[in-house]
Design a protein around this motif. Structure first.
Motif, PDB file in Angstrom:
ATOM      1  N   PHE A 334      -3.765  -6.377   2.423  1.00 52.25           N
ATOM      2  CA  PHE A 334      -3.477  -5.127   3.128  1.00 52.25           C
ATOM      3  C   PHE A 334      -2.082  -4.606   2.760  1.00 52.25           C
ATOM      4  O   PHE A 334      -1.903  -3.414   2.481  1.00 52.25           O
ATOM      5  N   VAL A 335      -1.086  -5.486   2.720  1.00 53.51           N
ATOM      6  CA  VAL A 335       0.280  -5.073   2.375  1.00 53.51           C
ATOM      7  C   VAL A 335       0.337  -4.557   0.940  1.00 53.51           C
ATOM      8  O   VAL A 335       0.944  -3.500   0.654  1.00 53.51           O
ATOM      9  N   LEU A 336      -0.295  -5.274   0.016  1.00 52.16           N
ATOM     10  CA  LEU A 336      -0.283  -4.848  -1.389  1.00 52.16           C
ATOM     11  C   LEU A 336      -1.025  -3.527  -1.574  1.00 52.16           C
ATOM     12  O   LEU A 336      -0.657  -2.709  -2.433  1.00 52.16           O
ATOM     13  N   TYR A 337      -2.048  -3.295  -0.766  1.00 55.20           N
ATOM     14  CA  TYR A 337      -2.764  -2.008  -0.839  1.00 55.20           C
ATOM     15  C   TYR A 337      -1.828  -0.865  -0.463  1.00 55.20           C
ATOM     16  O   TYR A 337      -1.807   0.176  -1.137  1.00 55.20           O
ATOM     17  N   LEU A 338      -1.045  -1.041   0.611  1.00 54.44           N
ATOM     18  CA  LEU A 338      -0.107  -0.002   1.020  1.00 54.44           C
ATOM     19  C   LEU A 338       0.939   0.252  -0.066  1.00 54.44           C
ATOM     20  O   LEU A 338       1.287   1.404  -0.358  1.00 54.44           O
ATOM     21  N   LEU A 339       1.452  -0.814  -0.664  1.00 53.53           N
ATOM     22  CA  LEU A 339       2.448  -0.662  -1.730  1.00 53.53           C
ATOM     23  C   LEU A 339       1.832  -0.005  -2.971  1.00 53.53           C
ATOM     24  O   LEU A 339       2.486   0.806  -3.652  1.00 53.53           O
ATOM     25  N   PHE A 349       8.507  12.031  -3.008  1.00 55.35           N
ATOM     26  CA  PHE A 349       9.557  11.192  -2.429  1.00 55.35           C
ATOM     27  C   PHE A 349       9.084  10.417  -1.199  1.00 55.35           C
ATOM     28  O   PHE A 349       9.504   9.289  -0.952  1.00 55.35           O
ATOM     29  N   PHE A 350       8.193  11.009  -0.382  1.00 51.89           N
ATOM     30  CA  PHE A 350       7.815  10.347   0.854  1.00 51.89           C
ATOM     31  C   PHE A 350       7.018   9.068   0.604  1.00 51.89           C
ATOM     32  O   PHE A 350       6.914   8.210   1.472  1.00 51.89           O
ATOM     33  N   SER A 351       6.432   8.930  -0.601  1.00 49.31           N
ATOM     34  CA  SER A 351       5.685   7.708  -0.902  1.00 49.31           C
ATOM     35  C   SER A 351       6.610   6.495  -0.933  1.00 49.31           C
ATOM     36  O   SER A 351       6.251   5.397  -0.527  1.00 49.31           O
ATOM     37  N   VAL A 352       7.842   6.684  -1.442  1.00 48.22           N
ATOM     38  CA  VAL A 352       8.811   5.592  -1.475  1.00 48.22           C
ATOM     39  C   VAL A 352       9.486   5.441  -0.115  1.00 48.22           C
ATOM     40  O   VAL A 352       9.825   4.336   0.312  1.00 48.22           O
ATOM     41  N   LEU A 353       9.677   6.579   0.570  1.00 46.01           N
ATOM     42  CA  LEU A 353      10.338   6.518   1.872  1.00 46.01           C
ATOM     43  C   LEU A 353       9.326   6.318   3.001  1.00 46.01           C
ATOM     44  O   LEU A 353       9.525   6.780   4.112  1.00 46.01           O
ATOM     45  N   SER A 354       8.239   5.632   2.725  1.00 45.75           N
ATOM     46  CA  SER A 354       7.276   5.304   3.783  1.00 45.75           C
ATOM     47  C   SER A 354       7.130   3.794   3.857  1.00 45.75           C
ATOM     48  O   SER A 354       8.027   3.112   4.365  1.00 45.75           O
ATOM     49  N   TRP A 355       6.030   3.242   3.315  1.00 42.65           N
ATOM     50  CA  TRP A 355       5.801   1.794   3.476  1.00 42.65           C
ATOM     51  C   TRP A 355       6.767   0.919   2.679  1.00 42.65           C
ATOM     52  O   TRP A 355       7.213  -0.111   3.207  1.00 42.65           O
ATOM     53  N   PRO A 356       7.146   1.271   1.453  1.00 44.80           N
ATOM     54  CA  PRO A 356       8.161   0.437   0.797  1.00 44.80           C
ATOM     55  C   PRO A 356       9.466   0.390   1.585  1.00 44.80           C
ATOM     56  O   PRO A 356      10.077  -0.672   1.730  1.00 44.80           O
ATOM     57  N   LEU A 357       9.896   1.552   2.121  1.00 47.14           N
ATOM     58  CA  LEU A 357      11.102   1.570   2.936  1.00 47.14           C
ATOM     59  C   LEU A 357      10.896   0.782   4.232  1.00 47.14           C
ATOM     60  O   LEU A 357      11.802   0.075   4.696  1.00 47.14           O
ATOM     61  N   PHE A 358       9.716   0.885   4.813  1.00 47.16           N
ATOM     62  CA  PHE A 358       9.390   0.147   6.038  1.00 47.16           C
ATOM     63  C   PHE A 358       9.564  -1.355   5.816  1.00 47.16           C
ATOM     64  O   PHE A 358      10.215  -2.054   6.620  1.00 47.16           O
ATOM     65  N   LEU A 384      10.789   1.951  12.124  1.00 45.04           N
ATOM     66  CA  LEU A 384       9.800   2.954  12.526  1.00 45.04           C
ATOM     67  C   LEU A 384      10.059   4.303  11.865  1.00 45.04           C
ATOM     68  O   LEU A 384       9.128   5.105  11.692  1.00 45.04           O
ATOM     69  N   MET A 385      11.316   4.559  11.458  1.00 49.20           N
ATOM     70  CA  MET A 385      11.603   5.870  10.853  1.00 49.20           C
ATOM     71  C   MET A 385      10.839   6.050   9.543  1.00 49.20           C
ATOM     72  O   MET A 385      10.521   7.181   9.159  1.00 49.20           O
ATOM     73  N   ALA A 386      10.522   4.941   8.847  1.00 49.24           N
ATOM     74  CA  ALA A 386       9.851   5.065   7.548  1.00 49.24           C
ATOM     75  C   ALA A 386       8.451   5.658   7.692  1.00 49.24           C
ATOM     76  O   ALA A 386       8.125   6.659   7.031  1.00 49.24           O
ATOM     77  N   PRO A 387       7.571   5.099   8.532  1.00 49.38           N
ATOM     78  CA  PRO A 387       6.264   5.758   8.701  1.00 49.38           C
ATOM     79  C   PRO A 387       6.375   7.140   9.336  1.00 49.38           C
ATOM     80  O   PRO A 387       5.471   7.974   9.156  1.00 49.38           O
ATOM     81  N   LEU A 388       7.476   7.411  10.042  1.00 49.95           N
ATOM     82  CA  LEU A 388       7.642   8.751  10.609  1.00 49.95           C
ATOM     83  C   LEU A 388       7.953   9.777   9.515  1.00 49.95           C
ATOM     84  O   LEU A 388       7.628  10.956   9.655  1.00 49.95           O
ATOM     85  N   PHE A 389       8.607   9.357   8.428  1.00 52.26           N
ATOM     86  CA  PHE A 389       8.750  10.253   7.279  1.00 52.26           C
ATOM     87  C   PHE A 389       7.370  10.613   6.733  1.00 52.26           C
ATOM     88  O   PHE A 389       7.107  11.762   6.353  1.00 52.26           O
ATOM     89  N   LEU A 390       6.493   9.611   6.713  1.00 50.78           N
ATOM     90  CA  LEU A 390       5.120   9.858   6.261  1.00 50.78           C
ATOM     91  C   LEU A 390       4.408  10.818   7.205  1.00 50.78           C
ATOM     92  O   LEU A 390       3.672  11.711   6.772  1.00 50.78           O
ATOM     93  N   LEU A 391       4.662  10.660   8.519  1.00 55.71           N
ATOM     94  CA  LEU A 391       4.077  11.567   9.507  1.00 55.71           C
ATOM     95  C   LEU A 391       4.571  12.996   9.285  1.00 55.71           C
ATOM     96  O   LEU A 391       3.788  13.956   9.346  1.00 55.71           O
TER      97      LEU A 391
END
Length: 908
Positions: A334-339, A349-358, A384-391
């Motif tokens: 599951f983790v590798l799928y998100l990465l 940019f939000f792809s890096v500032l989401s789960w990798p940043l999380f 929590l701010m990282a998935p909020l960038f994705l939001l």
């Protein structure tokens, strides 16, 4: 008008006040929450925080000291570790002092601390809001304010905000986000000056919590984000480029140097994880556990249900390999799928500032460097701010494809999160509520049960505390424990032993203490090298009248290097009390040497103990001299009344009743409430025919203890003697002798000398002859029966209960009927005891638990029909208000009926 309102909402000041108002409305239930968990250790018990105000210069100097100094000797909470947190607490204390509050136990003392936490939380939400405004400048207030409100209301944030000790997470996040925001706003003109300012914020964040160690890498990632201008009619497009990050080294390089220096200082001086093993015992086990842990953190972001303050100790069982449990490999998939998804979308940019940043922000608490706290909701506060960038990116995309939908989605999410947070905040009202919730959500978490027991103990609910400690011990006993788990296990054993001893469950206390001294402490040293467990064990042995075991324990205490002088004195006094005449003098002299060094009342205690031993050996003159010495050396708060009373006892033994009377009179002038002196003086006066004075002392006793048998008997003696003088009444034995023997027996019981106490009771019972002493004799028989039962002398106890049954009236048997039945059960089995108690019930003996006891005896004797009938009769006729017991009885009746039905089917 609508556009004008939206423009107003887009103003930073308006957005800040909206966040502030929302925060206070949401967290209002937590504003007066009590101190919980680590608050007592880190805040209320921290003398540095609650010291007096000595002026601005002294205050600032003390702040400087903890910022630049290393670990201090005796500073158990390590103020120099995360010093910014303690400075923030100190500000709260100064606010309290300005309000006239200097006691942490004041009901209002927690309010400034909670408000401070909330203001920091609102500040973090506002900083996030400003960052989103910078990334998406054309999206107005909906995205920036909406996402920051999600950050504000998310239930997983409640632990860091509502818990005063959670200040570390909110505080470091505030400085961390401040540094990121400064970097974002200075990306195009970021010189060394701004880099140094950001480095100062990094230092403050690191001094609040070491999770800030990821800040330089995070700054680098943020520096990689840049805008690509497109057609004039379209919006600018944000993208991610590593080359931009390298060219912005002035932003992140000073912070990197600061963080490296502070990390080195942290690891070299404070050792936050020293002694902690890898999760599961090895790096291999830790790595496979992390897949499950990271997945669980991700799930908490989307589904924040069943939140609890504690996930340690069997709440998350470590993995031992990829398939043990099988979710280990699934978690990593599951983790590798998100990465992988983030890598595929890396131009955005939000792809890096989401789960990798999380995952990056969580990395300091993922046990690669072992730390005692394995998993906690508060660790998600900043990540929590990282998935909020994705939001935020998702809301922008949704609005472009489906205009108006985000205005429906955001309010729904905020309402759901607000309701969940409000519900969660109810758990933070106090320690008992918090730990009750934790045990319900994580029943396999040992520390939660320990916390519940500690909270119950503070409320005086010792039975609940013992049950909680038992659950904690049962969970930890079979597992391989790390240092923190071992600490909880040892504390659970020690506290349960103390509670059992206080409740007179002495065998349980003894077993806990014996187990305790077999263990190793958290630092690997044997607990047997510590004096406290042996000291407590010695006291338990004394109360169990296990003289040999008490002697062995006391000798061990005397020889142990860690034994405190006070404990050594107690051990030597015990050894002298149970010693024979040959070894007595050696122990008492050693005790005298220790007592002289201790000072205070210690020398008088030695003289008193010497007198007690001499009194026991009937060396009354020498004993009298010791009690007189004890009185001369005693200080305020000592046992002056007891020493004077023993002095009077010696004078009586020496045939000097008038001197004894004088001592008792002096004693009562000093201590008018000394019950034994009133009784003894009353009987002395009665024997010397001073009946009116005797009446005064007996009535004085009855004012405080209306049922005191000796005082009542003394007044009856006065009436009988009046009748003797008038003729027609037989002579009576000397009541003074009976009272003295009874008091001696009670004293011996207090000292744990049950055999000698029994001898005194037997002699007193022999003296209580004749009709006038009938009630006193019955009281002595009951005491003997109970003492014999406590010692396991069932035959002797049964004989005394049998004598009582013959002598007391029917209605008086209820006082001891169940005790007599239990003794008979021990001797002849449950069936005989059942028939005996059934006969007593038929004859008219009453007791509130008569029916349920008959049911239990029938149950034990294998008579299910009779057991069911008596249980049912208890439910129907007893008027029992104990709902728990009634429920258990109904369950047992159903079980008995089921057994009977099964038997009938078998017969058919």
């Amino acid at each position: 008008m609508r556009g004008h309102d939206l423009n107003n909402l887009n103003k930073p000041v308006i957005q800040f006040f909206i966040l502030l108002l929302a925060g206070f409305v949401l967290y209002a239930p937590a504003m007066d929450g009590q101190w919980v968990f680590d608050d007592e250790r880190l805040v209320t018990g921290h003398e540095w925080l609650w010291r007096d105000w000595e002026g601005p210069s002294e205050e600032l100097q003390s702040w400087r000291d903890i910022l630049v100094s290393g670990p201090r000797v005796g500073d158990e909470v390590r103020t120099g570790f995360r010093p910014v947190r303690f400075i923030s607490y100190r500000l709260d204390v100064l606010i309290l002092r300005s309000m006239g509050i200097s006691d942490p136990e004041d009901p209002k003392a927690t309010i400034p601390f909670h408000i401070h936490n909330l203001l920091l939380h609102v500040g973090c939400a506002f900083l996030l809001c400003m960052m989103i405004r910078k990334w998406w400048p054309g999206e107005g207030a909906i995205v920036s304010l909406g996402v920051s409100l999600v950050f504000l209301t998310h239930p997983v944030q409640s632990e860091a905000v509502a818990w005063i000790s959670g200040r570390r997470d909110v505080l470091f996040a505030f400085f961390y986000l401040s540094a990121l925001l400064l970097a974002v706003y200075s990306r195009n003109h970021g010189g060394w000056a701004r880099g140094i300012c950001i480095a100062l914020l990094a230092a403050l964040a690191m001094s609040a919590k070491e999770m800030a160690a990821t800040l330089p890498l995070c700054l680098f990632l943020f520096s990689c984000v840049h805008r690509n201008p497109v057609d004039q009619d379209e919006r600018e497009k944000l993208s991610f480029s590593l080359s931009n990050g390298w060219h912005s080294y002035r932003i992140w390089l000073p912070s990197l140097l600061v963080v490296l220096a502070l990390t080195w200082d942290l690891l070299s001086q404070h050792h936050p994880g020293a002694g902690t093993e890898y999760w599961g015992g090895s790096l291999w086990a830790t790595i496979w556990t992390l897949g499950r842990v990271l997945s669980r953190y991700v799930l908490l972001v989307f589904f924040p249900f069943n939140l609890t303050v504690d996930y340690s100790y069997a709440a998350i069982v470590p993995s031992s390999g990829p398939f043990d449990p099988w979710t280990s490999i699934l978690g990593w998939i599951f983790v590798l799928y998100l990465l992988h998804r983030a890598w595929r979308k890396r131009p955005e940019f939000f792809s890096v500032l989401s789960w990798p940043l999380f995952f990056l922000l969580l990395s300091p608490v993922l046990q690669i460097i072992p730390h005692p706290e394995r998993f906690a909701e508060r660790f998600l506060y900043l990540p929590l701010m990282a998935p909020l960038f994705l939001l935020a990116s998702l809301l922008v995309t949704v609005e472009r494809k489906y205009p108006g939908w985000r205005s429906l989605i955001l309010p729904l999410v905020l309402i759901v999160f607000s309701v969940m947070t409000q519900s969660r905040l109810q758990d933070w009202q106090g320690p008992y509520e918090l730990w009750t919730s934790a045990t319900e959500k994580q029943p396999n978490c040992a520390r939660a049960w320990f916390g519940l027991a500690d909270a119950a103990r503070d409320k005086g609910w010792n039975r609940v505390a013992i049950d909680g400690l038992t659950r904690s011990i049962d969970l930890l006993e079979p597992v391989q424990r790390d240092a923190l788990q071992q600490g909880t296990y040892l504390q659970s054993l020690q506290i349960r032993a103390g509670l059992n001893a206080a409740a007179s469950h002495l065998e349980g206390a003894k077993l806990d203490l014996l187990q305790l001294v077999e263990e190793d402490d958290t630092d690997g040293s044997p607990v047997a090298e510590q004096s406290l467990p042996w000291f407590e064990l010695m006291k338990v042995h004394i109360r169990l009248s296990e003289d040999e075991a008490a002697r062995d324990t006391a000798n061990r205490l005397v020889d142990l290097e860690s034994t405190l002088p006070e404990q050594k004195l107690e051990a030597l006094l015990l050894l002298s009390a149970i010693a024979d005449k040959e070894s007595f003098s050696g122990y008492i002299e050693k005790a005298r040497t220790v007592a002289v060094n201790l000072g205070g009342n210690a020398p008088s205690r030695v003289s008193y103990q010497e007198g007690m031993s001499l009194l026991q050996w009937e060396q009354f003159e020498s004993a009298l001299n010791c009690f007189q010495i004890a009185l001369r050396t005693i200080e305020d708060g000592g046992r002056a009344s007891t020493a004077r009373y023993r002095q009077a006892e010696c004078l009586l033994k020496l045939g000097r009743p008038q001197d004894a009377r004088k001592v008792l009179v002096e004693l009562l002038e000093i201590d008018p409430e000394h019950l034994p002196s009133h009784l003894s003086l009353g009987e002395l006066l009665l024997s010397s025919q001073d009946r009116e004075q005797a009446r005064f002392h007996f009535e004085k006793v009855l004012e405080k203890f209306p049922g005191n048998a000796q005082a009542i008997q003394g007044l009856r003696q006065m009436l009988v003697r009046d009748r003797i003088e008038q003729g027609g009444a037989e002579a009576l034995p000397d009541p003074t002798r009976i009272s003295t023997l009874t008091l001696l027996a009670e004293k011996l019981l207090d000292e744990g000398k049950e055999e000698k106490a029994r001898e005194a009771f037997v002699e007193a019972e022999k003296q209580a002859e004749g009709p006038a002493e009938l009630e006193r004799r019955l009281d002595l028989l009951l005491r003997l029966a109970r003492l014999d039962a406590r010692r396991g002398e069932w035959k002797l106890s049964g004989e005394n209960y049998s004598k009582l049954m013959d002598k007391v009236k029917l209605e008086a048997r209820s006082e001891f009927i169940l005790e007599a039945t239990e003794v008979l059960r021990r001797q002849q089995g449950p069936e005989t005891a059942f028939l005996f108690l059934e006969r007593q019930e038929t004859e008219g003996v009453k007791h509130p638990s008569m029916f349920v006891q008959l049911g239990a005896l029938a149950d034990q004797a294998g008579m299910p029909d009779e057991a069911r009938q008596w249980y049912q009769r208890h439910l129907d006729e007893s008027g029992d208000d104990d709902e728990d017991r009634k429920r258990r009885l109904r369950d047992r009746i159903n079980e008995l009926e089921g057994l009977e039905n099964a038997g009938d089917q078998g017969d058919s």
